[in-house]
Write a protein that holds these residues in place. Structure first.
Motif, PDB file in Angstrom:
ATOM      1  N   ALA A  22       2.189   6.356  -7.017  1.00 13.94           N
ATOM      2  CA  ALA A  22       1.204   7.303  -7.541  1.00 13.94           C
ATOM      3  C   ALA A  22       1.720   8.736  -7.452  1.00 13.94           C
ATOM      4  CB  ALA A  22      -0.107   7.170  -6.762  1.00 13.94           C
ATOM      5  N   LYS A  25       0.833  -1.213   0.000  1.00 10.61           N
ATOM      6  CA  LYS A  25       0.000   0.000   0.000  1.00 10.61           C
ATOM      7  C   LYS A  25       0.864   1.259   0.000  1.00 10.61           C
ATOM      8  CE  LYS A  25      -4.006  -1.993   2.363  1.00 10.61           C
ATOM      9  NZ  LYS A  25      -4.831  -1.994   3.610  1.00 10.61           N
ATOM     10  N   HIS A  43      -7.246  10.238 -12.170  1.00  8.97           N
ATOM     11  CA  HIS A  43      -7.403   8.888 -11.611  1.00  8.97           C
ATOM     12  C   HIS A  43      -6.491   8.689 -10.395  1.00  8.97           C
ATOM     13  CE1 HIS A  43      -7.848   4.549 -11.358  1.00  8.97           C
ATOM     14  NE2 HIS A  43      -6.529   4.439 -11.409  1.00  8.97           N
ATOM     15  N   LEU A  44      -5.257   9.175 -10.494  1.00 14.27           N
ATOM     16  CA  LEU A  44      -4.311   9.042  -9.377  1.00 14.27           C
ATOM     17  C   LEU A  44      -4.793   9.833  -8.157  1.00 14.27           C
ATOM     18  CD1 LEU A  44      -0.966   9.412 -11.365  1.00 14.27           C
ATOM     19  CD2 LEU A  44      -1.815   7.319 -10.285  1.00 14.27           C
ATOM     20  N   TYR A  66       1.232   3.996  -3.034  1.00 13.70           N
ATOM     21  CA  TYR A  66       0.980   5.417  -2.799  1.00 13.70           C
ATOM     22  C   TYR A  66       2.148   6.262  -3.302  1.00 13.70           C
ATOM     23  CZ  TYR A  66      -0.050   9.763  -0.327  1.00 13.70           C
ATOM     24  OH  TYR A  66      -0.309  11.077  -0.016  1.00 13.70           O
ATOM     25  N   GLU A 114      -7.881  10.639  -7.360  1.00 14.65           N
ATOM     26  CA  GLU A 114      -9.065  10.010  -6.770  1.00 14.65           C
ATOM     27  C   GLU A 114      -8.738   8.670  -6.120  1.00 14.65           C
ATOM     28  OE1 GLU A 114     -12.397  11.942  -9.807  1.00 14.65           O
ATOM     29  OE2 GLU A 114     -11.705   9.875 -10.114  1.00 14.65           O
ATOM     30  N   GLU A 115      -7.829   7.923  -6.719  1.00 18.36           N
ATOM     31  CA  GLU A 115      -7.498   6.598  -6.196  1.00 18.36           C
ATOM     32  C   GLU A 115      -6.704   6.680  -4.896  1.00 18.36           C
ATOM     33  OE1 GLU A 115      -5.826   2.537  -8.134  1.00 18.36           O
ATOM     34  OE2 GLU A 115      -4.490   4.269  -8.299  1.00 18.36           O
ATOM     35  N   GLN A 116      -5.744   7.606  -4.833  1.00 18.37           N
ATOM     36  CA  GLN A 116      -4.866   7.695  -3.660  1.00 18.37           C
ATOM     37  C   GLN A 116      -5.160   8.910  -2.782  1.00 18.37           C
ATOM     38  OE1 GLN A 116      -2.878   5.466  -2.604  1.00 18.37           O
ATOM     39  NE2 GLN A 116      -2.704   4.084  -4.362  1.00 18.37           N
ATOM     40  N   ARG A 117      -6.216   9.642  -3.098  1.00 19.25           N
ATOM     41  CA  ARG A 117      -6.619  10.808  -2.312  1.00 19.25           C
ATOM     42  C   ARG A 117      -5.473  11.801  -2.169  1.00 19.25           C
ATOM     43  NH1 ARG A 117      -9.076   8.598   3.131  1.00 19.25           N
ATOM     44  NH2 ARG A 117      -9.542  10.824   3.379  1.00 19.25           N
TER      45      ARG A 117
END
Length: 560
Positions: free
Chosen positions: A227, A220, A242-243, A224, A245-248
Motif C-alpha cells: 500500500a 499483513k 482508499h489506501l 502494508y 483509510e485501509e492501512q491508516r
C-alpha cells in the motif's frame, strides 16, 4: 567524593530548616540538572545548547570515579519517571557511558538502549553522539551491533513497518546504514520483511515474498508495504484515499504533491494524531478542509475535547494553549498562509484547555501528593504584556492569563503546566499567594473561575504598569511576615530593579529560617543571571515552553 550511593545523594529532601551546607550544588545535583534539561547550570533555556564533554563535568566525574553503572541507572530512572524533559542530554550521557573504558559501564549503557530509544530519531541521535565521541578507534564493535540489532528485533513487524516508513533518516543516519553496520539478522519473519524493504526496496520484497505462501502476519506486513508503494505512485485520488483509510497511512507517508488534494486531507484527518491535528488546524481551515458548520469541523471539535484522546496522546496543556493562540491569530508565523478562525474550533480549544481537560489531565498525571509547601506566585505587569514569549509563538499575556485562570479553576497540581504553576498553588497548596506587582506595589490578581481566557488576558492588560523590581515580592513577603517555601516570579522585562532577587532571597531565608526556593521566569529573555549557580534553591528560566513547565515541577518537588 561522598561514598553514599548516587540515588541517595540525589534524593535530598527540602527540610524546613536553613542549612546552607546541605543546599549547595553537589556533583550529583549538577548531574541531574544535565540529565533533566541539558545544563549543569542554574538556568533552563528554551533554546537547546550544543552538548559536549565540556558541558557535562559532573557526568565525567562520576564515570571516572568508577560509578558509571550508577549513572546509567539514574539516566534510565529519570527517563522512565518522566523527569528528563529533554531526551538528547540523556542520549548523550548514555553515549558517553557506552564509550568508556570500563566494560561494565559500556554494557550497562547498551543494555538499556532499546528501552530509552523509543523512536528512530532517538536511535539515530544516539549513534551520531557515539560517532562524535569516537576517539581513534572504530565504534561499531560487537556490543553496539548487538544493541542496534536488538532494537529492531524487539518490535513486531507491523509496528516496525510503520516506524521506519514514517522516519527514514535523521542526524546523518538512515535505517539502511544501521542495518548494514550492525550486520542485522532478523529473528522473526515479519521483521525480516521490513529489513528486506529497507535494504532492497519494494522490488526485493516482491522477489522474496511475492510468489510464496506466507503466514498471516507476513501477509499483513507485505500488504502494508505494498500500500505504501502504491500510494507513492498513484495518480488516482480515490485509490489513494482508499489506501489511506485501509492501512491508516499518515501524513509523513504521503507525497507532498498528493497533499494538494482536499479529499486526501479529509481522509488523513480521520486517523490524524492529535499533535499533527493541533499543528495543522490553520492550514486545514485555510484550505477549506474544515469548512464552517461541516461534519468534519464537528468531528474535530469532538476530538479536541475528548479527554481520553488527549490523555492517550499525552497532549500537554501548554501545547493546547499554543495551538489555540496560533489558530486565533489567523495567519502563519512565518508563512503567508491566512485563514478565518472557525468559532466552533476556537471554543473547542478554549474548552479543552480551560475547562474539561486541564484539571483532569493534571490530577491524572500527578506523581506526588500535595506538598504542603507555601507558594508566592508574582506576575510582573510593569511593562507591556504583548511581547512574544521566547521559545513559543504566543504572547506573554497569554502565558500570564493561562497561569491566572488555571490557578483559580484547575487546582490539584504542582505537577504539570505553566498555567499549572498557579493552579498548583491555588488549591493544592491552600496557603498560596497569587499576585501581580509593579511600581513598588503588589496587587491581588482579580481572576475568578467563571472568567474566560480572554477576560483574564484583558484584566492583566488593563492593570497599570510601572517600573520593574523582581525582588519586590520577596521583600513584601518579608515585611508582611509571609512564610513562603517557593517564590515563582514571571517577568517580561530585562531590567530587574536595584536589588538582586537572589540577595533578597538569602536575606529572607535568614529572617524566616526557611530554605525558600526562587524561580525567575524571564519570558522574553535570551539569557538570565539572577540565580546563584552554587545555590540549589534558585532557578532561572529563559523563555517558556511546555518543557519549562516540567522543569518547574521537577525543581519545586526537589527532583533537581
Amino acid at each position: 567524593m561522598d561514598p553514599a550511593s548516587l540515588p541517595e545523594q540525589l534524593s535530598v529532601v527540602n527540610e524546613q530548616v536553613l542549612n546552607s551546607s546541605s543546599r549547595s550544588v553537589t556533583a550529583a545535583v549538577s548531574l541531574r540538572r544535565f540529565l533533566c534539561y541539558g545544563s549543569e547550570s542554574a538556568t533552563y533555556s528554551t533554546k537547546e545548547c550544543a552538548l559536549g564533554i565540556e558541558n557535562a563535568l559532573a557526568l565525567m566525574q562520576f564515570i571516572e570515579g568508577g560509578r558509571g553503572c550508577e549513572v546509567v541507572d539514574e539516566i534510565r530512572r529519570l527517563n522512565l519517571e518522566g523527569h528528563a524533559v529533554r531526551r538528547n542530554p540523556s542520549l548523550f550521557a548514555l553515549a558517553v557511558c557506552s564509550q568508556h573504558a570500563d566494560c561494565k559501564t559500556r554494557q550497562a549503557a547498551l543494555r538499556v538502549l532499546k528501552e530509552l530509544c523509543r523512536t528512530p530519531v532517538q536511535l539515530f541521535t544516539f549513534v551520531q553522539y557515539k560517532k562524535e565521541l569516537k576517539q581513534g578507534s572504530g565504534m561499531w564493535g560487537r556490543a553496539l551491533r548487538r544493541a542496534v540489532t536488538d532494537w529492531y528485533n524487539s518490535q513486531d513487524g507491523m509496528s516496525l513497518a510503520r516506524t521506519v516508513t514514517k522516519c527514514k533518516h535523521r542526524a546523518g543516519w538512515s535505517h539502511q546504514d544501521l542495518l548494514r553496520l550492525s550486520h542485522m539478522k532478523p529473528t522473526n519473519d515479519t521483521v525480516a520483511v521490513v529489513c528486506k524493504y529497507i535494504t532492497k526496496g519494494w522490488k526485493g520484497v516482491q522477489e522474496t515474498y511475492g510468489d510464496k505462501e506466507n503466514s498471516d502476519d507476513v501477509q499483513k506486513v507485505f500488504a502494508y508495504l505494498e500500500a505504501m508503494e502504491k500510494a507513492k505512485h498513484s495518480t488516482d485520488e480515490q485509490e489513494l484515499i482508499h489506501l489511506i483509510e485501509e492501512q491508516r497511512l499518515e501524513k509523513e507517508q504521503i507525497l507532498t504533491n498528493h497533499l494538494k488534494s482536499k479529499e486526501v486531507w479529509k481522509a488523513l484527518l480521520k486517523e490524524m494524531p492529535m499533535a499533527v491535528l493541533l499543528k495543522h488546524l490553520g492550514k486545514l481551515t485555510a484550505n477549506k478542509v474544515l469548512a464552517a458548520g461541516s461534519p468534519d469541523v464537528a468531528a474535530v471539535c469532538e476530538r479536541i475535547q475528548d479527554e481520553s484522546a488527549l490523555k492517550k496522546a499525552k497532549t500537554h496543556p501548554f501545547n493546547i494553549l499554543v495551538a489555540s493562540e496560533n489558530y486565533k491569530r489567523g495567519h502563519g508565523k512565518r508563512s503567508k498562509l491566512k485563514w478565518e478562525p472557525d468559532g466552533d474550533i476556537v471554543q473547542a480549544l478554549d474548552c479543552a484547555f480551560c475547562k474539561k481537560y486541564f484539571s483532569e489531565y493534571c490530577s491524572e498525571i500527578a506523581i506526588v501528593e500535595p506538598t504542603g509547601k507555601r507558594f508566592l506566585v508574582a506576575v510582573d505587569i510593569s511593562s507591556s504584556l504583548s511581547s512574544v514569549t521566547h521559545g513559543s509563538s504566543i504572547s506573554t499575556v497569554a502565558v500570564a492569563a493561562a497561569m491566572c485562570l488555571v490557578s483559580d479553576t484547575a487546582a490539584n497540581i504542582l505537577k504539570s503546566s505553566y498555567a499549572t504553576v498557579k493552579s498548583v498553588i491555588a488549591q493544592t497548596e491552600p496557603d498560596a499567594q497569587i499576585v501581580v506587582y509593579s511600581e513598588g506595589s503588589i496587587l491581588p490578581c482579580a481572576v475568578s473561575s467563571d472568567m474566560t481566557f480572554m477576560q483574564v488576558a484583558a484584566q492583566l492588560i488593563k492593570t497599570p504598569g510601572g517600573s520593574t523590581d523582581c525582588a519586590l515580592p520577596i521583600t513584601w513577603a518579608s515585611e508582611n511576615d509571609k512564610t513562603v517555601d517557593v517564590f515563582i516570579i514571571l517577568t517580561n522585562n530585562q531590567t530587574l530593579g536595584r536589588e538582586n532577587p537572589a540577595d533578597t532571597l538569602k536575606t529572607y531565608r535568614q529572617k524566616s529560617g526557611v530554605f525558600s526556593k526562587l524561580i525567575v521566569c524571564g519570558l522574553i529573555a535570551n539569557s538570565l543571571s539572577i540565580a546563584d549557580p552554587e545555590d540549589r534553591g534558585m532557578l532561572d528560566i529563559c523563555g517558556f515552553d511546555s518543557q519549562a513547565v516540567d522543569v518547574i515541577r521537577n525543581f519545586a518537588l526537589d527532583v533537581i
